[in-house]
Write an enzyme that holds these catalytic residues in place. Sequence first.
Site, PDB file in Angstrom:
ATOM      1  N   GLU A  42       0.864  -1.166   0.000  1.00  0.00           N
ATOM      2  CA  GLU A  42       0.000   0.000   0.000  1.00  0.00           C
ATOM      3  C   GLU A  42       0.903   1.219   0.000  1.00  0.00           C
ATOM      4  OE1 GLU A  42      -2.913   2.409   2.916  1.00  0.00           O
ATOM      5  OE2 GLU A  42      -3.194   0.255   2.854  1.00  0.00           O
ATOM      6  N   LEU A  43       0.574   2.171  -0.855  1.00  0.00           N
ATOM      7  CA  LEU A  43       1.406   3.354  -0.991  1.00  0.00           C
ATOM      8  C   LEU A  43       1.032   4.433   0.011  1.00  0.00           C
ATOM      9  CD1 LEU A  43       1.517   3.414  -4.862  1.00  0.00           C
ATOM     10  CD2 LEU A  43       3.148   2.422  -3.262  1.00  0.00           C
TER      11      LEU A  43
ATOM     12  N   CYS B 242     -11.538  -0.599   3.519  1.00  0.00           N
ATOM     13  CA  CYS B 242     -12.555   0.291   4.052  1.00  0.00           C
ATOM     14  C   CYS B 242     -13.619   0.461   2.971  1.00  0.00           C
ATOM     15  CB  CYS B 242     -11.898   1.630   4.375  1.00  0.00           C
ATOM     16  SG  CYS B 242     -13.073   2.939   4.752  1.00  0.00           S
TER      17      CYS B 242
ATOM     18  N   GLN C  43     -20.159  17.708   4.184  1.00  0.00           N
ATOM     19  CA  GLN C  43     -19.657  16.476   3.573  1.00  0.00           C
ATOM     20  C   GLN C  43     -20.043  16.413   2.094  1.00  0.00           C
ATOM     21  OE1 GLN C  43     -17.522  14.421   4.748  1.00  0.00           O
ATOM     22  NE2 GLN C  43     -17.575  12.922   3.101  1.00  0.00           N
TER      23      GLN C  43
END
Length: 99
Positions: free
Chosen positions: A20-21, A32, A79
């Site tokens: 994972e970067l 997720c 949001q």
Amino acid sequence: VGKLIQRAAGDTNLKRVTLELGGKNPIIGQCCVAGSRVLVEEPIYEQFVRRSVEKARGKVLGDPLTPGVDQGPQIDRKQFDKILELVESGRREGATLEC
């Protein structure tokens, strides 16, 4: 750390490794549900985009308490505006909005 993992993978029968970067919730393996990036291998990219668009167009928006609804509203206007800004940021950087 990445080099240590690469070395360990090479020393134990050349296991395939994906690192994972970091940042921005990339979707790699277990993930997720609010990932914001998906890493896709180039040979299947067009198929992945096509099928993702089909899935997105099939989503039912509305009251989340209604059977058959896939997604309700965002938690608040802040949001909602953040999501729209992320979409616009992607477009400014050259992304194409597919649906």
